[in-house]
Enzyme design. Structure first.
Site, PDB file in Angstrom:
ATOM      1  N   GLU A 184      -5.209  -4.645  10.699  1.00  0.00           N
ATOM      2  CA  GLU A 184      -4.188  -3.624  10.907  1.00  0.00           C
ATOM      3  C   GLU A 184      -4.485  -2.869  12.204  1.00  0.00           C
ATOM      4  O   GLU A 184      -5.328  -1.964  12.212  1.00  0.00           O
ATOM      5  CB  GLU A 184      -4.195  -2.622   9.740  1.00  0.00           C
ATOM      6  CG  GLU A 184      -3.914  -3.236   8.392  1.00  0.00           C
ATOM      7  CD  GLU A 184      -3.332  -2.230   7.403  1.00  0.00           C
ATOM      8  OE1 GLU A 184      -2.313  -2.544   6.805  1.00  0.00           O
ATOM      9  OE2 GLU A 184      -3.886  -1.125   7.273  1.00  0.00           O
ATOM     10  N   GLU A 207      -6.896   4.725   7.741  1.00  0.00           N
ATOM     11  CA  GLU A 207      -6.721   6.147   7.400  1.00  0.00           C
ATOM     12  C   GLU A 207      -7.964   6.688   6.710  1.00  0.00           C
ATOM     13  O   GLU A 207      -8.335   7.852   6.888  1.00  0.00           O
ATOM     14  CB  GLU A 207      -5.457   6.315   6.539  1.00  0.00           C
ATOM     15  CG  GLU A 207      -4.206   6.160   7.388  1.00  0.00           C
ATOM     16  CD  GLU A 207      -3.015   5.545   6.670  1.00  0.00           C
ATOM     17  OE1 GLU A 207      -2.957   5.577   5.429  1.00  0.00           O
ATOM     18  OE2 GLU A 207      -2.119   5.022   7.381  1.00  0.00           O
ATOM     19  N   HIS A 241      -9.514   1.064   4.867  1.00  0.00           N
ATOM     20  CA  HIS A 241      -8.249   1.299   5.577  1.00  0.00           C
ATOM     21  C   HIS A 241      -8.490   2.278   6.727  1.00  0.00           C
ATOM     22  O   HIS A 241      -9.298   3.201   6.612  1.00  0.00           O
ATOM     23  CB  HIS A 241      -7.205   1.860   4.605  1.00  0.00           C
ATOM     24  CG  HIS A 241      -5.839   1.873   5.181  1.00  0.00           C
ATOM     25  ND1 HIS A 241      -5.420   2.870   6.046  1.00  0.00           N
ATOM     26  CD2 HIS A 241      -4.813   1.008   5.069  1.00  0.00           C
ATOM     27  CE1 HIS A 241      -4.175   2.589   6.429  1.00  0.00           C
ATOM     28  NE2 HIS A 241      -3.784   1.475   5.854  1.00  0.00           N
ATOM     29  N   LYS A 267       0.121   4.225  -0.298  1.00  0.00           N
ATOM     30  CA  LYS A 267      -0.530   5.422   0.269  1.00  0.00           C
ATOM     31  C   LYS A 267      -0.281   6.614  -0.668  1.00  0.00           C
ATOM     32  O   LYS A 267      -0.228   6.425  -1.877  1.00  0.00           O
ATOM     33  CB  LYS A 267      -0.048   5.655   1.707  1.00  0.00           C
ATOM     34  CG  LYS A 267      -0.191   4.375   2.555  1.00  0.00           C
ATOM     35  CD  LYS A 267      -0.041   4.593   4.026  1.00  0.00           C
ATOM     36  CE  LYS A 267      -0.222   3.260   4.756  1.00  0.00           C
ATOM     37  NZ  LYS A 267      -0.157   3.388   6.214  1.00  0.00           N
ATOM     38  N   ASN A 283       0.872  -1.182   0.000  1.00  0.00           N
ATOM     39  CA  ASN A 283       0.000   0.000   0.000  1.00  0.00           C
ATOM     40  C   ASN A 283       0.904   1.225   0.000  1.00  0.00           C
ATOM     41  O   ASN A 283       1.464   1.580   1.025  1.00  0.00           O
ATOM     42  CB  ASN A 283      -0.895  -0.033   1.252  1.00  0.00           C
ATOM     43  CG  ASN A 283      -1.746   1.222   1.377  1.00  0.00           C
ATOM     44  OD1 ASN A 283      -1.795   2.047   0.465  1.00  0.00           O
ATOM     45  ND2 ASN A 283      -2.417   1.363   2.513  1.00  0.00           N
ATOM     46  N   SER A 289       3.616  -1.786  10.445  1.00  0.00           N
ATOM     47  CA  SER A 289       5.067  -1.850  10.665  1.00  0.00           C
ATOM     48  C   SER A 289       5.651  -3.225  10.359  1.00  0.00           C
ATOM     49  O   SER A 289       6.596  -3.656  11.022  1.00  0.00           O
ATOM     50  CB  SER A 289       5.418  -1.403  12.095  1.00  0.00           C
ATOM     51  OG  SER A 289       4.989  -0.065  12.304  1.00  0.00           O
ATOM     52  N   GLY A 345       2.632   2.615  10.753  1.00  0.00           N
ATOM     53  CA  GLY A 345       3.582   3.709  10.565  1.00  0.00           C
ATOM     54  C   GLY A 345       4.288   4.147  11.837  1.00  0.00           C
ATOM     55  O   GLY A 345       4.945   5.183  11.869  1.00  0.00           O
TER      56      GLY A 345
END
Ligand code: 13P
Length: 256
Positions: free
Chosen positions: A169, A99, A97, A13, A11, A215, A175
């Site tokens: 996730e 985000e 996701h 992003k 991904n 991560s 991140g």
């Protein structure tokens, strides 16, 4: 026990221009484009999708988008649809996701509409779920994940479910460099497999891939990927360089 083909998805992003994306895909294809032990998908941003798609033509690397709208067309400024993705030969789409959920306010209901639209258009959803740090600390992880899975996959039938890839996730691991322990990850993955069994029957749930994301790096991947219910990874940071991404594919191939 059914053996599920391992799955590694990158991904990207909001990273990489079209030209940078082509360069990255070329390197990935050179290194792992011919292997078929691991299913490999790259998910560039929209502006790099088509050029990345051309760069991976003829290889086993597949193309995924990071989001889409649930309608096929219409007055939805700034959005793109499943048929548009199909037209450039995307096969997968990341949906839900964290985000998208936290920064862009996507609800379980919206994610569900997208999942159904993707399946209707023969796109395979990479459907993301996961708890925040506050939810984990409050002991609510399994409850949160259950709600996201049940609401997000509402109305999906057994045939559709077989095309869905689930990605767990934990938001606090994305991140941040804080990877979930193998025990933490495996616990939630096994729980998700149980939910999928209830929803779609055991044979279907045993075939579905459940990815870990947050991560994941070449250094921690082998241990995570060795867990019974961890079938691959959804990779952010480490997917932006060919070397680390290829190492993750290699790590997945090495798991027996
Ligand atoms: P990182 O690998 O950068 O933690 O990102 C994970 C992720 O969000 C993939 O979708």
């Amino acid at each position: 026990m059914i053996s599920r083909k391992k799955f590694i998805a990158g991904n990207w992003k909001m990273n990489k221009t079209s030209a940078d994306g082509v360069a990255l895909v070329r390197d990935i294809v050179t290194a792992v484009g011919k292997q078929s032990e691991v299913e490999v998908v790259v998910c560039p941003p929209f502006t790099a999708l088509e050029s990345a798609g051309h760069a991976l033509e003829g290889s086993n690397v597949k193309l995924g988008a990071q989001n889409m709208h649930f309608e096929a067309s219409g007055a939805f400024t700034g959005e793109i649809s499943a048929p548009m993705l199909r037209a450039i030969f995307a096969t997968h789409v990341i949906l839900g996701h964290s985000e998208r959920r936290t920064i862009f306010g996507e609800t379980d209901e919206l994610v569900n509409r997208k999942v159904l639209a993707a399946l209707k258009n023969q796109l395979r959803p990479i459907f993301c779920v996961g708890e925040t740090l506050a939810e984990r600390e409050a002991g609510a992880t399994l409850k949160v994940v259950q709600t996201q899975v049940e609401r997000g996959l509402e109305g999906v039938n057994k045939d559709g479910a077989a095309s869905v890839v689930v990605a767990y996730e934990p938001v606090w691991a994305i991140g941040t460099g804080k990877v979930a322990t193998t025990e933490q990850a495996q616990e939630v993955h096994a729980f998700i497999r149980g939910l999928l069994t209830n929803l779609f029957t055991e044979p279907v749930a045993q075939k579905m891939r459940i990815l870990y994301g947050g991560s994941m790096k070449p250094a921690n991947a082998p241990e995570l990927l060795a867990q019974k219910d961890i079938d691959g990874g959804l990779i952010g940071g480490a997917s932006l360089e060919a070397r680390s991404f290829v190492e993750l594919v290699t790590a997945a191939a090495a798991v027996k």
